[in-house]
Design a protein around this motif. Structure first.
Motif, PDB file in Angstrom:
ATOM      1  N   GLY A 146       9.876   1.728  -3.936  1.00  0.00           N
ATOM      2  CA  GLY A 146       9.239   2.865  -4.791  1.00  0.00           C
ATOM      3  C   GLY A 146       8.071   2.784  -4.603  1.00  0.00           C
ATOM      4  N   THR A 147       7.324   3.985  -4.898  1.00  0.00           N
ATOM      5  CA  THR A 147       6.289   4.446  -4.543  1.00  0.00           C
ATOM      6  C   THR A 147       5.469   5.118  -5.726  1.00  0.00           C
ATOM      7  N   PHE A 148       4.132   4.974  -5.608  1.00  0.00           N
ATOM      8  CA  PHE A 148       3.192   5.941  -6.702  1.00  0.00           C
ATOM      9  C   PHE A 148       2.912   7.118  -6.155  1.00  0.00           C
ATOM     10  N   SER A 149       3.243   7.294  -4.900  1.00  0.00           N
ATOM     11  CA  SER A 149       2.642   8.431  -4.242  1.00  0.00           C
ATOM     12  C   SER A 149       3.091   9.727  -4.902  1.00  0.00           C
ATOM     13  N   LYS A 150       4.161   9.926  -5.137  1.00  0.00           N
ATOM     14  CA  LYS A 150       4.642  10.957  -6.101  1.00  0.00           C
ATOM     15  C   LYS A 150       4.619  10.939  -7.593  1.00  0.00           C
ATOM     16  N   ALA A 151       4.685  10.008  -8.127  1.00  0.00           N
ATOM     17  CA  ALA A 151       4.580   9.804  -9.607  1.00  0.00           C
ATOM     18  C   ALA A 151       3.136   9.914  -9.961  1.00  0.00           C
TER      19      ALA A 151
ATOM     20  N   PRO B 168       0.845  -1.409   0.041  1.00  0.00           N
ATOM     21  CA  PRO B 168      -0.185   0.053  -0.155  1.00  0.00           C
ATOM     22  C   PRO B 168       0.945   1.384  -0.053  1.00  0.00           C
ATOM     23  N   SER B 169       2.066   1.328   0.127  1.00  0.00           N
ATOM     24  CA  SER B 169       2.789   2.356   0.214  1.00  0.00           C
ATOM     25  C   SER B 169       4.380   2.175   0.442  1.00  0.00           C
ATOM     26  N   ALA B 170       5.404   2.952   0.399  1.00  0.00           N
ATOM     27  CA  ALA B 170       6.752   2.887   0.443  1.00  0.00           C
ATOM     28  C   ALA B 170       6.805   2.613   2.236  1.00  0.00           C
ATOM     29  N   GLN B 171       6.106   3.300   2.828  1.00  0.00           N
ATOM     30  CA  GLN B 171       6.403   3.250   4.150  1.00  0.00           C
ATOM     31  C   GLN B 171       5.998   1.625   4.798  1.00  0.00           C
ATOM     32  N   ALA B 172       5.034   1.164   4.096  1.00  0.00           N
ATOM     33  CA  ALA B 172       4.637  -0.187   4.199  1.00  0.00           C
ATOM     34  C   ALA B 172       5.985  -1.206   4.104  1.00  0.00           C
TER      35      ALA B 172
ATOM     36  N   GLN C 157      18.590  12.547  -2.584  1.00  0.00           N
ATOM     37  CA  GLN C 157      18.745  12.321  -1.193  1.00  0.00           C
ATOM     38  C   GLN C 157      17.686  12.979  -0.554  1.00  0.00           C
ATOM     39  N   HIS C 158      16.908  12.347   0.311  1.00  0.00           N
ATOM     40  CA  HIS C 158      15.820  13.092   1.181  1.00  0.00           C
ATOM     41  C   HIS C 158      16.522  13.793   2.392  1.00  0.00           C
ATOM     42  N   PRO C 159      16.486  15.020   2.425  1.00  0.00           N
ATOM     43  CA  PRO C 159      15.836  16.241   1.880  1.00  0.00           C
ATOM     44  C   PRO C 159      16.545  16.803   0.889  1.00  0.00           C
TER      45      PRO C 159
ATOM     46  N   MET D  42      18.977   4.410   2.652  1.00  0.00           N
ATOM     47  CA  MET D  42      19.580   5.419   1.845  1.00  0.00           C
ATOM     48  C   MET D  42      18.700   5.837   0.711  1.00  0.00           C
ATOM     49  N   THR D  43      18.765   7.146   0.070  1.00  0.00           N
ATOM     50  CA  THR D  43      17.902   7.678  -0.747  1.00  0.00           C
ATOM     51  C   THR D  43      19.129   8.335  -1.845  1.00  0.00           C
ATOM     52  N   PRO D  44      19.727   7.251  -2.565  1.00  0.00           N
ATOM     53  CA  PRO D  44      21.053   7.626  -3.377  1.00  0.00           C
ATOM     54  C   PRO D  44      20.531   8.359  -4.688  1.00  0.00           C
TER      55      PRO D  44
ATOM     56  N   GLU E 115      17.631   0.766  -0.587  1.00  0.00           N
ATOM     57  CA  GLU E 115      17.592   1.946  -1.529  1.00  0.00           C
ATOM     58  C   GLU E 115      16.175   2.178  -1.736  1.00  0.00           C
ATOM     59  N   ASP E 116      15.779   3.639  -1.149  1.00  0.00           N
ATOM     60  CA  ASP E 116      14.503   4.230  -1.381  1.00  0.00           C
ATOM     61  C   ASP E 116      14.790   5.216  -2.587  1.00  0.00           C
ATOM     62  N   ASP E 117      13.923   4.866  -3.805  1.00  0.00           N
ATOM     63  CA  ASP E 117      13.721   5.705  -4.663  1.00  0.00           C
ATOM     64  C   ASP E 117      12.454   6.430  -5.021  1.00  0.00           C
ATOM     65  N   TYR E 118      12.154   7.024  -3.875  1.00  0.00           N
ATOM     66  CA  TYR E 118      10.792   7.649  -3.870  1.00  0.00           C
ATOM     67  C   TYR E 118      10.253   8.757  -5.004  1.00  0.00           C
ATOM     68  N   ASP E 119      11.194   9.263  -5.530  1.00  0.00           N
ATOM     69  CA  ASP E 119      10.993  10.210  -6.532  1.00  0.00           C
ATOM     70  C   ASP E 119      11.865  10.102  -7.849  1.00  0.00           C
TER      71      ASP E 119
ATOM     72  N   ILE F  83      -3.508   7.421  -4.025  1.00  0.00           N
ATOM     73  CA  ILE F  83      -3.506   6.215  -4.674  1.00  0.00           C
ATOM     74  C   ILE F  83      -2.939   4.873  -4.043  1.00  0.00           C
ATOM     75  N   ARG F  84      -2.442   5.195  -2.996  1.00  0.00           N
ATOM     76  CA  ARG F  84      -1.749   4.271  -1.864  1.00  0.00           C
ATOM     77  C   ARG F  84      -1.214   2.948  -2.431  1.00  0.00           C
ATOM     78  N   LEU F  85      -0.279   3.134  -3.288  1.00  0.00           N
ATOM     79  CA  LEU F  85       0.425   2.097  -3.933  1.00  0.00           C
ATOM     80  C   LEU F  85       1.786   2.232  -3.894  1.00  0.00           C
TER      81      LEU F  85
ATOM     82  N   GLY G 110      17.661  13.150   7.085  1.00  0.00           N
ATOM     83  CA  GLY G 110      17.030  12.344   6.300  1.00  0.00           C
ATOM     84  C   GLY G 110      15.485  11.985   6.373  1.00  0.00           C
ATOM     85  N   TYR G 111      14.942  10.995   5.887  1.00  0.00           N
ATOM     86  CA  TYR G 111      13.627  10.500   5.916  1.00  0.00           C
ATOM     87  C   TYR G 111      12.796  10.045   7.066  1.00  0.00           C
ATOM     88  N   PRO G 112      12.330  10.893   7.849  1.00  0.00           N
ATOM     89  CA  PRO G 112      11.900  10.652   9.360  1.00  0.00           C
ATOM     90  C   PRO G 112      11.112   9.229   9.295  1.00  0.00           C
TER      91      PRO G 112
HETATM   92  C1  LIG Z   1      11.962   9.589   1.104  1.00  0.00           C
HETATM   93  C2  LIG Z   1      10.652   9.093   1.195  1.00  0.00           C
HETATM   94  N1  LIG Z   1      10.369   7.782   1.019  1.00  0.00           N
HETATM   95  C3  LIG Z   1       9.169   7.295   1.450  1.00  0.00           C
HETATM   96  C4  LIG Z   1       8.194   8.118   1.415  1.00  0.00           C
HETATM   97  C5  LIG Z   1       6.710   7.428   1.664  1.00  0.00           C
HETATM   98  O1  LIG Z   1       5.952   7.041   0.557  1.00  0.00           O
HETATM   99  P1  LIG Z   1       4.668   6.414   0.450  1.00  0.00           P
HETATM  100  O2  LIG Z   1       3.616   7.685   0.626  1.00  0.00           O
HETATM  101  O3  LIG Z   1       4.441   5.544  -0.479  1.00  0.00           O
HETATM  102  O4  LIG Z   1       4.635   5.795   1.916  1.00  0.00           O
HETATM  103  C6  LIG Z   1       8.393   9.546   1.396  1.00  0.00           C
HETATM  104  C7  LIG Z   1       7.271  10.511   1.353  1.00  0.00           C
HETATM  105  O5  LIG Z   1       7.194  11.535   1.535  1.00  0.00           O
HETATM  106  C8  LIG Z   1       9.822   9.971   1.227  1.00  0.00           C
HETATM  107  O6  LIG Z   1       9.781  11.084   1.086  1.00  0.00           O
END
Ligand SMILES: Cc1ncc(COP(=O)(O)O)c(C=O)c1O
Length: 482
Positions: free
Chosen positions: A325-330, A197-201, A267-269, A262-264, A295-299, A335-337, A223-225
Motif C-alpha cells: 500500500g502507499t500513502f501517495s494517493k490517499a 518510503p513508497s510502494a515502489q520501495a 486494476q492499473h490502468p 496484481m492490482t485486483p 497484491e498492490d492496493d495502491y488506491d 509524503i513518501r510513505l 499494467g503498472y510499469p
Molecule cells: C499501481 C501502482 N503501484 C504503485 C505505485 C507507486 O506508489 P509510490 O508512489 O508509493 O511508489 C503507483 C504509482 O502511480 C501505482 O500506480
C-alpha cells in the motif's frame, strides 16, 4: 589555449541567483580551466584581492576557492604570494584528474541490475509542473496541511523523549494493522507490517529478497510499469497476462511462476475489479512456498459505487500473499510513505533486507502519521476525498461522453483516481497524447503501459487532482484537438 591574466576574470561567469554559492561556482570554474590546460602548470594566478575586484565578489569568496583548490592539489598557495598552478592539463598531483577524465571517456560497466534497469522505460517522464489531467495523483490542495503540521510538530517535540526505537514504529504498525483489518479486510499482525518510503520501495525489496535471475514473474498487461521494471531489473523473466472481464488471466498450467503481481481491487490502468472466482483461482493454483502473490492496493481507499471489495490477502489462509500500500494517493505523493505486509514466515528476512538496503522511513514522520490515523484525521480526510473524487469522476465521465462521445469510449471505474477512455477510431493514442500535451492537457497513452505488443489504444485520464472547472476546461481543449 592558455589564457592571459586579463582574460581569467572574463572566463569566469558567476551567477548570483544560482543555488550553488559563489565560492563553489568559482572553485569549480577555476578547476575546469586548470583541468582543460587553459591555466598551465607553473602559471601564477592573480592575487585574491585582484581577482575579487575583477569579479566584483568579496575577497573571502576568492580565498575560499584558492584554499579549496590547494587542498585538492591543483594550486600551491602560500600566505602573501599569488597561487601557482601545480598540475599539467588533465593531470592532477595525485593522478585523480587523469583518472576522472578517463572515467568520463570510458564506457562505464554497470552492474547487471543497473544495465537491465536502463533497458526498461520506467520511470516514465512527465513534464513539470503537474497539468490537468495527469493520472496518478490525488489533490494535494485538499490535504489538511494545518492538522498534519500539528502532528509533525508534536512528533518532533516528543522526539527527545522517545527511545531509539525500531525502524518500523510500533504505534504506526498498530494503527495500520487496525485500519487495514477494518477497511480492507487484511489479516495481519502489526509486526508483519514494514513501513517503507513508497510502494515502489516495497516492490524493489520483494524483488531483492525473492528473485533469482531467470525466475518467472507474471504481471498484468497492460499494467503498472514500475512493477515490471523492478522485477526485470533483478533478472526475472517477466510475462504479461492479458485481462478479461474478470481481471488478470492465468496462464494454463505451465511452469509455476515464482511471483504474480496484481492490482485486483482496481486494476492499473483499466480500473477493473478482479472477480471473486478469479481471485480464488489464483490462490488455489499458487503452491505455498513456491509461488508468491503480490497484491498492490495502491488506491483501494477510493471506491464510489458500492462497498469496497476486501483485499485478496484476507482470503489467503496459507501466507502466500504480500500486500502493498502507499500513502501517495490517499494523502499526498510527496509524503513518501508506503508499507508492505509480509507473510509471517518471511518477516525476519525482510526486516534484515529492509535495514540492509536502508529503506527506512523517518521516525518523525512515522510517529506523526500514527497520530494522524489514531486521532481520526486519516479516515476523515478519506471520507471527504471520496465525496470530492466521486463528483469529479462523474463530472469527467459526463463531459467526455457529452463532448467527445464520438471519439472516446469511457470505461467508468467504480473507484480510484483515474479512468481509461478508449479511442473509437484511429490507432495511435501516442499521437493523440502528443497533440493534447501541446494543447496543455496531460494524459498517458494506454499503449505505453502494454508489456507486449499493444492491442489497446486509449487515454489514461486523472480526475482526482482536478477541480470541476479545471476538468471542464481540459475537456474543451480536448474537444478542439480531435
Ligand atoms: C499501481 C501502482 N503501484 C504503485 C505505485 C507507486 O506508489 P509510490 O508512489 O508509493 O511508489 C503507483 C504509482 O502511480 C501505482 O500506480
Amino acid at each position: 589555449m592558455p589564457v592571459s591574466e586579463a582574460m581569467i576574470s572574463a572566463l569566469i561567469d558567476l551567477k548570483r541567483a544560482d543555488d550553488t554559492g559563489l565560492a563553489a561556482q568559482l572553485t569549480s570554474q577555476l578547476r575546469a580551466l586548470i583541468a582543460a590546460g587553459r591555466l598551465a602548470k607553473g602559471r601564477a594566478l592573480p592575487s585574491s584581492r585582484q581577482l575579487a575586484d575583477d569579479l566584483g565578489v568579496s575577497r573571502n569568496t576568492v580565498t575560499y576557492a584558492f584554499e579549496q583548490l590547494a587542498a585538492e592539489g591543483y594550486l600551491e598557495a602560500s600566505h602573501g604570494r599569488r597561487p601557482v598552478v601545480t598540475v599539467d592539463g588533465n593531470e592532477r598531483a595525485d593522478g585523480a584528474g587523469a583518472a576522472a577524465s578517463r572515467v568520463r571517456s570510458a564506457k562505464p560497466r554497470f552492474s547487471p541490475w543497473a544495465s537491465r534497469l536502463k533497458q526498461t522505460d520506467w520511470p516514465m517522464s512527465y513534464q513539470a509542473p503537474l497539468k490537468p489531467l495527469r493520472p496518478g495523483h490525488g489533490d494535494a490542495r485538499e490535504f489538511p496541511n494545518e492538522i498534519w503540521a500539528r502532528c509533525l510538530r508534536r512528533s518532533a517535540v516528543r522526539a527527545a523523549r522517545r527511545e531509539l526505537g525500531p525502524v518500523n514504529r510500533t504505534r504506526l504498525r498498530e494503527a495500520l494493522a487496525h485500519y487495514l483489518a477494518t477497511s480492507r479486510g487484511v489479516r495481519a499482525t502489526a509486526d508483519q507490517i514494514l513501513i517503507l518510503p513508497s510502494a515502489q520501495a516495497a516492490l524493489t525489496l520483494i524483488a531483492a529478497v525473492l528473485i533469482t535471475p531467470g525466475d518467472e514473474v507474471w504481471v498484468e498487461d497492460p499494467g503498472y510499469p514500475g512493477a515490471a521494471a523492478a522485477f526485470r531489473a533483478s533478472g526475472a523473466r517477466v510475462t504479461g497476462m492479458r485481462l478479461d472481464e474478470q481481471g488478470m488471466q492465468r496462464m494454463p498450467e505451465t511452469v509455476a511462476p515464482k511471483l504474480i503481481f496484481m492490482t485486483p481491487s482496481h486494476q492499473h490502468p483499466t480500473g477493473r475489479l478482479m472477480s471473486l472466482a478469479r481471485r480464488n483461482e489464483f490462490l488455489r493454483s499458487s503452491r505455498p512456498g513456491k509461488t508468491w502473490i503480490v497484491e498492490d492496493d495502491y488506491d483501494g481507499e477510493f471506491h464510489y459505487d458500492s462497498r469496497p471489495v476486501p483485499a485478496l490477502q484476507g482470503l489467503d489462509a496459507h501466507g502466500r500473499v504480500f500486500y502493498v500500500g502507499t500513502f501517495s494517493k490517499a494523502m499526498t505523493s510527496d509524503i513518501r510513505l508506503g508499507y508492505l505486509v509480509v507473510p509471517p514466515a518471511l518477516v525476519g528476512t525482510f526486516e534484515i533486507a529492509q535495514r540492509h538496503i536502508g529503506l527506512i522511513a523517518s521516525s518523525h514522520i512515522q510517529e506523526a502519521l500514527a497520530e494522524f490515523i489514531a486521532d481520526g484525521h486519516f479516515l476523515a480526510h478519506l471520507r471527504r476525498m471520496r465525496r470530492l473524487y466521486h463528483a469529479r469522476r462523474d463530472h469527467l465521465v459526463d463531459g467526455l461522453e457529452r463532448h467527445l462521445g464520438e471519439v472516446l469510449a469511457v470505461e467508468v471505474p467504480s473507484g480510484g483516481i483515474q479512468l481509461v477512455a478508449r479511442l473509437k477510431r484511429g490507432r495511435s493514442d501516442q499521437a493523440a497524447v502528443k497533440r493534447l500535451v501541446e494543447a496543455g492537457v496531460e494524459t498517458r497513452a494506454l499503449s505505453s503501459l502494454a508489456l507486449a505488443k499493444p492491442r489497446d489504444h486509449g487515454l489514461l485520464l486523472g480526475f482526482a487532482a482536478w477541480r470541476e472547472s479545471e476538468i471542464s476546461a481540459a475537456i474543451r481543449t480536448m474537444a478542439s484537438c480531435f
